[in-house]
Write an enzyme that holds these catalytic residues in place. Structure first.
Site, short mmCIF file in Angstrom:
data_model
loop_
_atom_site.label_atom_id
_atom_site.label_comp_id
_atom_site.label_asym_id
_atom_site.label_seq_id
_atom_site.Cartn_x
_atom_site.Cartn_y
_atom_site.Cartn_z
N HIS A 478 24.33 19.09 -40.14
CA HIS A 478 24.86 20.81 -39.25
C HIS A 478 25.29 20.78 -38.23
CE1 HIS A 478 23.64 25.45 -39.17
NE2 HIS A 478 24.37 24.69 -37.99
N GLU A 479 26.06 20.58 -37.16
CA GLU A 479 26.93 20.54 -36.00
C GLU A 479 28.59 19.56 -37.02
OE1 GLU A 479 27.16 23.00 -33.88
OE2 GLU A 479 24.63 23.31 -33.72
N HIS A 482 29.92 22.15 -38.91
CA HIS A 482 31.36 23.26 -38.60
C HIS A 482 32.28 22.20 -37.95
CE1 HIS A 482 28.35 25.94 -37.85
NE2 HIS A 482 27.65 25.85 -37.26
N HIS A 485 34.21 21.63 -41.26
CA HIS A 485 35.29 22.82 -41.27
C HIS A 485 36.76 22.83 -40.81
CE1 HIS A 485 34.53 27.65 -41.90
NE2 HIS A 485 35.56 26.87 -42.51
ZN LIG Z 1 25.59 26.32 -36.84
#
Ligand SMILES: [Zn+2]
Length: 696
Positions: A478-479, A482, A485
């Site tokens: 998940h991290e 980010h 991104h």
């Molecule tokens: Zn998040």
């Protein structure tokens, strides 16, 4: 600063993937303990993140003064230059010079192990914050942007990204009421100050423990709580406690309404409403939702209502199942109460699926997981991760690893500092920090993005590498979503770099990574037993995925309830009744378990501060991520063409393009609210194939 020189060389020189001698494969970087001392090259003794001033806490003052001086120059420049696209460029540079210090300091003030650094960073945040406030009320500065946006011919000549960024800067101005007459402007400034104070006071109050006389509780549960003289102190809901009575007591005591906190919340909500109206919006929610995927409170409520209706039958079934479990263990008292679901659904999961984390951990060494991520990014996007030796003073703790993110033809894209391990005084949260945004500089070079990922993993020891539970592995993915991104964004302006995008879009890349983390074809590539090298058996991955669907409807229903409550609180004012009455009615309408008299959960709802009117964002991001997964990656999670499209249509733009346009570009259609609801509900279906496989 950090890597400008190296960047020049790489961008000009590298067309094929070439690994710098200071880079090591990513798996090794996380498996091997750092060797010896950090490199200390003469003349290059850097400070934190390679910022020369920051080799000592006092450097923050130097850095902040430098930033403030540069700001003044830029303000003068923008105010004396006729309007044009460069106006936006100067605004962005202005914002960059402040953000570079403020964002870095924002991180350091909470994560640095040394108090002196934390305090110096705190001070830098304060002084930059004051400067930002001053700039937001600087009429001359505002007018220079206003002149650009008022000139229709000029505006039409701007490219869409420049225009959007100009509008975003304007949006920031307007909340301080700068476009209003003097008297109203003063009111806006006062309201902003009041909201800031109320927000931090309310936030503090959400964690504040409640106490109760010992004699009011049965003696057998005293030892579950902290005792202070004749009192029992309750500082959380104890949602996982096996004893029903402990959870019930914690729920009723912790959520007992506090008059001061109630007043703070009411004032916060009404001040936000006043401010929104003052600057021209019908409600606070209308203002907060500008520029998001949802765009309006009506759309958010439509989404939540439809989702709630579609979930309700499944939620009832989940509640039945949870009630059944409670009855089995506690036949005398089997009425289902709001303090029951987390505990009993955990029990059901454990009973049905053998998913004890210790069975999985040996397959998820940190090194293996990082190799898995690198391999996935490589096949999807042509990007690899390499460990790089930081210079002396560059990192704040010896166990922080620095990753270079390298594209096969474009070269170095940016840096991720991995602050992954537990240490004393480190905040216990997993998160992503932008330290420096990417932007195209005036000289044509690209300022590389720099971010920190913070996790709380156990340290490795001499004979045991860091092993992740399935939950930690999913969080890591998940991290990293980010972080990628941030790394893959190539926005012209740092104001919209990577994750600086609308809240309901921001979690799309990270939640999408969770789908990859739960797919056997991906997990199979990296999950190996750290001792035997055996790969993680397929049915263990399936079991894990299916276990997550147990009571997932009830979990989602709870999120819908919270999101609806947030919308109503930030909707039409004055509110129809007290915040507690609204909570009760909304709980009945959107959740289904009874409200417990003399409780006020909303007083513990800390996200009302940071996510005001945007709590629905997580659900909407999940819906988009789910659609992207289904339409583009489910068939082949390593599909390079889909990966390239993902970068081109979504990641590359950060917040520089309207989010719905990015979603459309990716899905090649315009999804409706019903599509969002359908995909979320479909995710709850059990996988029939897995079911059959497991029962044979
Ligand atoms: Zn998040």
């Amino acid at each position: 600063m950090l890597c400008a020189r190296r960047l020049g060389g790489l961008r000009a020189g590298l067309r094929v993937r070439r690994v710098s001698t200071r880079w090591s494969p990513v798996g090794a970087a996380f498996t091997v303990q750092p060797q010896g001392r950090r490199l200390d090259r003469p003349g290059e003794r850097g400070g934190l993140f390679g910022v020369p001033e920051l080799s000592a806490p006092e450097g923050f003052r130097v850095a902040q003064e430098k930033a403030l001086r540069k700001t003044e120059q830029l303000v003068r420049r923008v105010c004396t230059t006729p309007p044009g696209p460069w106006t936006v460029l100067i605004f962005d540079e202005l914002s960059d010079s402040l953000c570079r210090v403020a964002d870095l300091a924002d991180f350091v003030k909470i994560a640095h192990p040394e108090v002196a650094f934390r305090e110096a960073a705190e001070e830098a945040c304060r002084s930059i914050g004051t400067m930002v406030e001053k700039l937001n009320t600087n009429v001359e500065l505002y007018q220079s942007l206003q002149r650009l946006l008022a000139d229709k011919k000029l505006v039409d000549s701007l490219d869409p990204e420049t225009r959007r960024v100009a509008e975003l800067f304007m949006f920031d101005f307007e909340i301080s009421g700068i476009h209003l007459d003097r008297e109203k402007r003063k009111r806006a400034v006062d309201l902003n100050v009041k909201i800031l104070d109320l927000s931090s006071a309310f936030l503090m109050g959400t964690h504040f423990p409640n106490t109760i006389g010992k004699h009011l509780l049965p003696e057998r549960i005293w030892h579950h709580f902290e005792l202070a003289g004749d009192h029992v102190v309750v500082d959380s809901l104890r949602a996982e406690a096996p004893d029903d009575l402990v959870r019930e007591a914690a729920y009723k005591i912790f959520l007992y309404p506090n008059a001061g906190q109630l007043k703070r919340l009411e004032e916060l909500l009404s001040s936000r409403d006043l401010l929104a109206k003052l600057v021209g919006y019908p409600t606070y929610s209308h203002r907060a939702l500008q520029g998001t995927i949802a765009q309006s409170p009506e759309t958010v409520m439509e989404f939540l209502e439809k989702l709630s209706d579609r979930l309700s039958e499944r939620t009832m079934k989940d509640f039945e199942m949870i009630r059944g479990m409670k009855m089995k263990l506690n036949p005398q008292n089997s009425e289902l109460m709001p303090w029951d679901p987390p505990y009993y659904s955990g029990l059901i999961r454990a009973e049905r699926f053998n998913i004890e984390p210790s069975l999985y951990c040996p397959f998820f060494s940190l090194g293996a997981c990082m190799e898995g991520l690198s391999l996935l990014f490589n096949r999807l996007l042509g990007v690899s991760l390499y460990g790089e030796q930081p210079a002396k003073g560059e990192v704040w703790s010896e166990d922080v690893r620095k990753l270079a993110v390298v594209h096969e033809s474009e070269g170095l894209l940016g840096y991720i500092y991995c602050d992954f391990f537990q240490r004393a005084d480190k905040p216990h949260q997993d998160c992503h920090f932008t330290i420096r945004g990417g932007r195209l500089k005036e000289d044509g070079d690209y300022q590389l993005p720099v971010v920190v990922l913070m996790l709380n993993l156990p340290q490795s020891s001499r004979n045991l590498p860091t092993l992740l539970t399935p939950g930690m592995m999913e969080n890591l993915f998940h991290e990293m979503g980010h972080a990628m991104h941030s790394m893959l964004g190539r926005t012209r302006y740092q104001h919209v770099t990577g994750t600086r995008c609308p809240t309901d879009f921001a979690e799309v890349p990270s939640i999408l990574m969770e789908y990859f983390a739960n797919d056997y074809r991906v997990v199979h590539q990296f999950a190996r037993h750290y001792q035997t090298g055996q790969s993680l058996p397929r049915n263990m991955v399936s079991r894990l995925c299916e276990s997550k669907k147990v009571c997932a409807a009830a979990d989602m229903q709870l999120q819908v309830f919270y999101a609806a409550l947030d919308q109503i609180y930030h909707g039409k004012h004055p509110l129809q009744s007290s915040t507690t009455d609204i909570l009760r009615d909304t709980q009945e309408r959107f959740y289904g378990l009874p409200y417990v008299p003399n409780t006020a959960w909303q007083l513990r709802f800390s996200h009302l501060v940071g996510y005001g009117a945007k709590y629905y964002s997580y659900l909407m991001s999940r819906a988009v991520a789910s659609m992207v997964w289904r339409e583009c990656f489910r068939q082949d999670p390593f599909n390079r063409a889909a990966g390239e499209r993902y970068r081109r249509e979504m990641l590359a733009h950060g917040g520089g393009r309207e989010p719905m346009l990015m979603v459309q570009g990716m899905l090649q259609k315009c999804p409706s609210i019903d599509d969002f609801v359908n995909t979320l509900v479909s995710d709850l279906d059990l996988d029939f194939e897995t079911f059959l496989m497991d029962s044979t």
